[in-house]
Design an enzyme around this catalytic site. Structure first.
Site, short mmCIF file in Angstrom:
data_model
loop_
_atom_site.label_atom_id
_atom_site.label_comp_id
_atom_site.label_asym_id
_atom_site.label_seq_id
_atom_site.Cartn_x
_atom_site.Cartn_y
_atom_site.Cartn_z
N GLU A 109 -1.13 -5.23 9.20
CA GLU A 109 -0.32 -4.52 10.19
C GLU A 109 -0.96 -4.57 11.56
O GLU A 109 -2.15 -4.25 11.72
CB GLU A 109 -0.16 -3.04 9.77
N LYS A 166 -0.80 -9.35 3.60
CA LYS A 166 -0.04 -8.76 4.72
C LYS A 166 -0.93 -7.80 5.46
O LYS A 166 -1.65 -7.00 4.84
CB LYS A 166 1.22 -8.06 4.22
N GLU A 216 9.61 -3.63 10.32
CA GLU A 216 10.01 -2.36 9.71
C GLU A 216 10.52 -1.40 10.76
O GLU A 216 9.86 -1.14 11.77
CB GLU A 216 8.82 -1.73 8.96
N ASP A 219 0.83 -1.20 0.00
CA ASP A 219 0.00 0.00 0.00
C ASP A 219 0.87 1.26 0.00
O ASP A 219 0.36 2.38 -0.07
CB ASP A 219 -1.00 0.00 1.16
N SER A 220 2.19 1.07 0.01
CA SER A 220 3.13 2.17 -0.23
C SER A 220 2.87 2.81 -1.58
O SER A 220 3.32 3.94 -1.85
CB SER A 220 4.57 1.66 -0.17
N ASP A 227 -0.78 -6.16 0.30
CA ASP A 227 -1.22 -5.52 1.55
C ASP A 227 -2.73 -5.43 1.63
O ASP A 227 -3.40 -5.07 0.65
CB ASP A 227 -0.66 -4.10 1.64
#
Length: 265
Positions: free
Chosen positions: A114, A112, A181, A45-46, A84
């Site tokens: 978070e 993925k 990260e 999602d970067s 993501d």
């Protein structure tokens, strides 16, 4: 070209062999990276920041992620595709299942998400339903407003111990991979040794099982702030594919990241 699977990554962990990961958001970069000995492509999602020009990953939607995952799949030459789950697309286990199903149908082979121990039930439900999971710990960009910025995580003893507990809880719940990260290198080493599943690092030192960089960062295409953990591989007149090849080789032979790319507690 052989296909990278979850079993491949777990074998790397067992054999103490490093593996290389990069982000990609379209078919062209996917083709170049996966043809250059890159093991995993992360559709991150970067893309909100490097592709869309947003100031964080928060505006990225599930529709965006599915679109880019589909594009990456079309260019992929054998890498494992990890995508993501974007902001607030997995607030409940039921929502996570629905969101993950759409990503998997678009071409993802692992999702993925978070967050720490609060996601244990979600990870367990996804795993039970055949959806591979990567749990992202440390600096979790979707929490940027809660953190008050992009800051190294786990520098004090309490936070470090909690991160290790979260990692072990995620493994017990069925997570297949962890991603760390921006955490101190020594903590990343300890955490990697404390779990049996592969650990990918970004700004987490050289002792994780794999490394990931954003493709735009490692190709010198980021016009903004260059994070400490980034190395520009578009030097010495390399092509993009050569840059991916050198990055993959340096990850696998242990020469990247160096001490200058990591953080201290």
């Amino acid at each position: 070209m052989s296909k990278t699977t979850i079993n491949t990554l777990h074998q790397c962990k067992q054999d103490n062999r490093k593996f290389a990961v990069v982000t990609a958001y379209d078919a062209t970069f996917s083709h170049l990276a996966s043809s250059a000995d890159i093991d995993v492509i992360l559709v991150g999602d970067s893309l909100g920041m490097v592709f869309q020009g947003q100031d964080s990953t928060v505006p990225v939607t599930l529709e965006h992620m599915c679109y880019h995952t589909d594009a990456v799949k079309k260019g992929n030459q054998g890498a494992l595709i990890m995508s993501d789950l974007p902001f607030m697309s997995y607030a409940t286990p039921e929502q996570a299942i629905e969101s993950s199903a759409l990503l998997m149908q678009a071409g993802a082979e692992m999702v993925k998400l978070e967050g720490g121990a609060w996601l244990v039930d979600t990870v367990a439900m996804l795993s039970e339903r055949g959806i591979p999971v990567c749990a992202h710990l440390g600096l979790t960009p979707q929490y940027v407003h809660k953190f008050g910025g992009y800051k190294v995580q786990g520098r004090d003893d309490a936070a470090a111990k909690q991160m290790i507990k979260d990692a072990q809880a995620m493994e017990a719940a069925g997570a297949d991979v962890l991603l760390l990260e921006c955490v101190p290198s020594e903590l990343a080493k300890t955490l990697t040794e404390s779990v049996n599943i592969p650990v990918i690092g970004i700004g987490a030192g050289s002792d994780t099982d794999g490394q990931v960089l954003v493709c735009y960062d490692m190709l010198g295409m980021n016009p903004g702030h260059i994070p400490k953990f980034v190395k520009n591989y578009m030097i010495e007149g390399r092509t993009i594919q050569q840059a991916f090849e050198v990055y993959a080789q340096e990850v696998k032979d242990g020469s990247f990241p160096g001490p200058e790319h990591g953080f201290k507690a």
